[in-house]
Write an enzyme that holds these catalytic residues in place. Sequence first.
Site, PDB file in Angstrom:
ATOM      1  N   VAL A   6      18.823   7.743   4.241  1.00 59.08           N
ATOM      2  CA  VAL A   6      19.373   6.391   4.288  1.00 59.08           C
ATOM      3  C   VAL A   6      19.323   5.854   2.872  1.00 59.08           C
ATOM      4  CG1 VAL A   6      19.238   4.113   5.336  1.00 59.08           C
ATOM      5  CG2 VAL A   6      18.415   6.111   6.602  1.00 59.08           C
ATOM      6  N   ARG A  11      24.848   5.790  -7.981  1.00 60.35           N
ATOM      7  CA  ARG A  11      24.054   6.970  -8.331  1.00 60.35           C
ATOM      8  C   ARG A  11      23.225   7.447  -7.148  1.00 60.35           C
ATOM      9  NH1 ARG A  11      19.451   7.103 -13.130  1.00 60.35           N
ATOM     10  NH2 ARG A  11      18.693   9.244 -12.779  1.00 60.35           N
ATOM     11  N   ARG A  23      27.760  11.841 -12.582  1.00 62.88           N
ATOM     12  CA  ARG A  23      27.554  12.485 -11.284  1.00 62.88           C
ATOM     13  C   ARG A  23      28.757  12.230 -10.384  1.00 62.88           C
ATOM     14  NH1 ARG A  23      21.721  12.294 -10.129  1.00 62.88           N
ATOM     15  NH2 ARG A  23      21.948  13.947 -11.673  1.00 62.88           N
ATOM     16  N   ARG A  83      26.237   2.210   7.727  1.00 62.15           N
ATOM     17  CA  ARG A  83      25.554   1.223   8.563  1.00 62.15           C
ATOM     18  C   ARG A  83      26.055  -0.163   8.190  1.00 62.15           C
ATOM     19  NH1 ARG A  83      19.032   0.560   9.404  1.00 62.15           N
ATOM     20  NH2 ARG A  83      19.056   0.392   7.122  1.00 62.15           N
ATOM     21  N   GLY A 105      13.712   2.744  15.380  1.00 60.52           N
ATOM     22  CA  GLY A 105      13.303   2.137  14.121  1.00 60.52           C
ATOM     23  C   GLY A 105      12.031   1.355  14.378  1.00 60.52           C
ATOM     24  N   LEU A 130       9.731   0.185  12.669  1.00 63.70           N
ATOM     25  CA  LEU A 130       9.351  -0.929  11.809  1.00 63.70           C
ATOM     26  C   LEU A 130       9.981  -2.232  12.299  1.00 63.70           C
ATOM     27  CD1 LEU A 130       9.690   0.901   8.382  1.00 63.70           C
ATOM     28  CD2 LEU A 130       7.565   0.285   9.539  1.00 63.70           C
ATOM     29  N   ASP A 131      11.316  -2.251  12.416  1.00 64.81           N
ATOM     30  CA  ASP A 131      11.970  -3.445  12.950  1.00 64.81           C
ATOM     31  C   ASP A 131      11.512  -3.724  14.373  1.00 64.81           C
ATOM     32  OD1 ASP A 131      13.907  -5.138  11.502  1.00 64.81           O
ATOM     33  OD2 ASP A 131      14.802  -3.238  10.934  1.00 64.81           O
ATOM     34  N   PRO A 142      12.842   9.572   2.678  1.00 67.42           N
ATOM     35  CA  PRO A 142      13.127   8.598   1.619  1.00 67.42           C
ATOM     36  C   PRO A 142      13.791   9.151   0.370  1.00 67.42           C
ATOM     37  CG  PRO A 142      10.821   9.224   1.542  1.00 67.42           C
ATOM     38  CD  PRO A 142      11.417   9.938   2.712  1.00 67.42           C
ATOM     39  N   ASP A 196      11.482  -2.234   2.866  1.00 64.87           N
ATOM     40  CA  ASP A 196      12.782  -2.852   3.060  1.00 64.87           C
ATOM     41  C   ASP A 196      12.588  -4.056   3.966  1.00 64.87           C
ATOM     42  OD1 ASP A 196      12.518  -1.825   5.621  1.00 64.87           O
ATOM     43  OD2 ASP A 196      14.180  -0.410   5.443  1.00 64.87           O
TER      44      ASP A 196
END
Length: 729
Positions: free
Chosen positions: A120, A127, A315, A342, A458, A460-461, A542, A633
Site C-alpha cells: 500500500v 517515486r 525511475r 483506493r 484493517g 487498526l481502523d 510496508p 497513518d
Amino acid sequence: MAGNQYVTIGRLEVAAPLEAFIRTEVAPGTGIEPEEFWGGFEAILADLEPRARELLGARADLQTQIDRWHLKRRGLPHDPDEYEAFLGSIGYLAPAPEAVRVTTAGVDPEIATVAGPQLVVPVDNARYALNAANARWGSLYDALYGTDVIPEDDGATRDGPYNPVRGDRVIAHARELLDRHVPLASGSHADAVAYRVANGSLAVELAGGSNAGLAAGAEVAGYTGEPGDPDSVLLRRNGLGIEILIDRDHPVGAVDRAGVADICLEAALTTIMDLEDSVATVDAGDKVLAYRNWLGLMRGDLSATFAKGGREVTRTLRADSPYLDPGGNPMTLRRRSVMLVRNIGPHIETDIVRLDGAPTIETMLDAAVTAWCAVADLAGGGPHRNSASGSIYVVKPKMHGPDEAALAGELFGRVEDLLGLARNTLKMGIMDEERRTSLNLAACIAAASERVMFINTGFLDRTGDDIRTAMEAGPMIPKAEIKSATWLRTYEDANVDVGLAAGLVGRGQIGKGMWTRPDDMAAMLAEKSAHPLAGASTAWVPSPTAATLHALHYLEVDVAARQRALAERTPARALDMLQFATLPLGRELTPAELASELENNAQGILGYVSRWVGQGVGCSKVPDINDTALMEDRATLRISSQHIANWLHHGLLSAEQVHATMERMAAVVDAQNAGDPDYWPMSPDLAGSIPYQAALSLVMDGLNQPNGYTEFILIEQRRRMKAALLTPA
C-alpha cells in the site's frame, strides 16, 4: 479553498487545476469530451449525493442511540443478548442474507488465484508508487543483507561497503531457503555447481559429479539463455516464482560455485495505490498530483527523477521480460504488480468540485476520475498493461454496512455508463474496517456480489471504530491489550469464514493488515506467517523489501490448501464481536500505568500529526517513545486519539494531565525530528503551532469526531498550515 479559481460547467464549479487536468491530460484520446464527462458527473451527484448524505446521517443517528443505551445502563452488568436485540431493533445489525455467492468475473490471477504480499503506497509520491509497482520481483540477497534477518554478530555487520563475511552468510541462508521451498530430489542447493534445463526439467549438477532434479511440489517454469548454460532459471512453488540469476562475471556470481549472482522472489503481486489513509490531499493541487500519478501508472509512462548516491536517477515502470518455457517456447515474465486504487472514504466532503455552490462527496469524484484515468490501461495503447483481464480495481474504505456497499455499487455502475464501460468493469474491494461492516459482512458482499474482488481486515481502523462506538460502555483497557481482546480475534477469523463461505476463493483476495514495524524484519518473518495460515491470500507489508521477505511465507504455506481446510471448521461466532474491550469491574490502573499509556499515545499522535499538518506527509515512519520506528497513518492516529479521549471522558485522566503530557511530548518529538530541515518545531510556540493545536484538538475534541475519524481536523489544519506558509512573515 480560498484563493483558487473555479470553472463553471452547468451546475458545477470545478477547481481550475482539476478542470485543466481533465481537459488537457485525461480526456484526449479517450473519445469522451470534458463537457460530456462533467455533465454526466453532475447527474451522478444530483441523483446519488442525497442518499449518501442520508446514510451519513444514519451513522450519526445510530451512534447517538448506542451512546444513550450505554448511558442508561451505566454501572449495570453487560447483557450481550439484550445488546444484540437492541442493535437489531435500530437497524445496526442487518438481517443475514440467506445465501451469498460472489460471481465476480474477469479478475486477474494475481488477485483471484495466486497468494502473495500486497503493498500500500501513497499515490501522490511518484517515486514511492513506482518502487511499489516494480516490487513484483525482489532480490532475496539484498533483502537478507540489508535487514536484521541476518544477525550482525561475529563480524557480519551491515555498515560500510560490501562485507564478504555478511555476504557469505546471506548466500548460505538463501541456499537453505531454496532447500526448504524448492528442494532437490537429492542433495542440497548449497552443493550446486551448475543449473541446467534438460528435457523440460531442471537438472542440477552437484559437487562430486552427481545430478539432481526438483523434489515434488516445485517445478521449473522457464529459463533465459541456453538450456545447458542458462542466464537464469525460473522455478515455481504455490504459484509464486523464484528466479535464480546466473552470471559468472558478476562480483557475487564469480565466486559462487554455480555462478549464482542473485535469487529473486516474486513478491508484491498487487499494490494498492492509495488516495486515502496514506496521503494528505487537502486541495485541488494536492489531488491533481495524485490523480496525475495514477494516470501515468495506467498509461505506463509515469517517471520520477531524483538524486541517489550523488547522481541523478530516473525511475519508470519496469518492462516485462522475454523468457522461454521449459520446452524452449517463448513466454513473457511479468515484472510489475497489478495495481488497485483506493478511493477516499464516503464521509469526506470536498470543495474541489461544488454542486450549486455546495461541497460534494469526494469519493464520488475519486470514482469517476480514477476510473477515467484507468481507461488508458483498458485501451492497451501504452507500453505496459495493468489488468490483462480488462478490469479496474477500486478499493472502498470506511463503508458502514450493506446500504453503503450497495450505494457504492450503484455509483460504480453510473461511472461505467458515463465512461462507456461494460457493466462490472469496475471491481470493488471492501475494506472490512468498520464495526457495522464487520457485523454485516455477508450482507455487504451480497450488496456488491458481482463486483467484489477483495475483502481485507484493517485491525487498526477497526479498533478505532470499536473504541468510539463503545465510548459510553466504559474505559478501555490499555491499547496493547486490545490486540488480544475477544472481539478482535473473532473479527479476524469471521472475515475469513465469511469470505470462504461466499465463494471469494478463485474470484478475489481475502486479506490481512499491515506489519507496522518496517525495520523489524526478523520479527516479521517469525510472526507474519500467521496471515497465510489464517487463510489470507494476501497481507499488507510496508516496503518492497518487506514484500520480498513476506513472499517466503507464501512459499511455505499452500494458502489454497489452507483455505480448503478452514472451510470445514465451525465458523467464528460473529456476535462475539459485540463484546467490549473495557476494563473489567474492579480493575484499576495504577498512576504509572496511566501515565505511561498517555505518554505513548501522545508521542505517537504528535509525531504523526506534526508531519501530516506541517509537511503534508500522509504516511510516516515515526519513532515511538522508545525510538522504535513505526508505520503511522490515519488509522493508528484514530486509535491513539480515541483511546486518550475515552480515558479522559471516563475520568481516568484529567484535562490538565493531558495538556501537560502533550506539551512534554512535543519537545520529545521536536528532538526526534531535529535533523529534518523541513520540520516545523512545535515546542517554541505551542499556542501558535498549527500542528500542535491540531494534535491537541484530536484528543480534547475526540468525542465529537464522527466515528472517531481524524480527517476532518487534519484537513482543516493542513489547509491552515499551507495558507500560513504562503503568507509573508
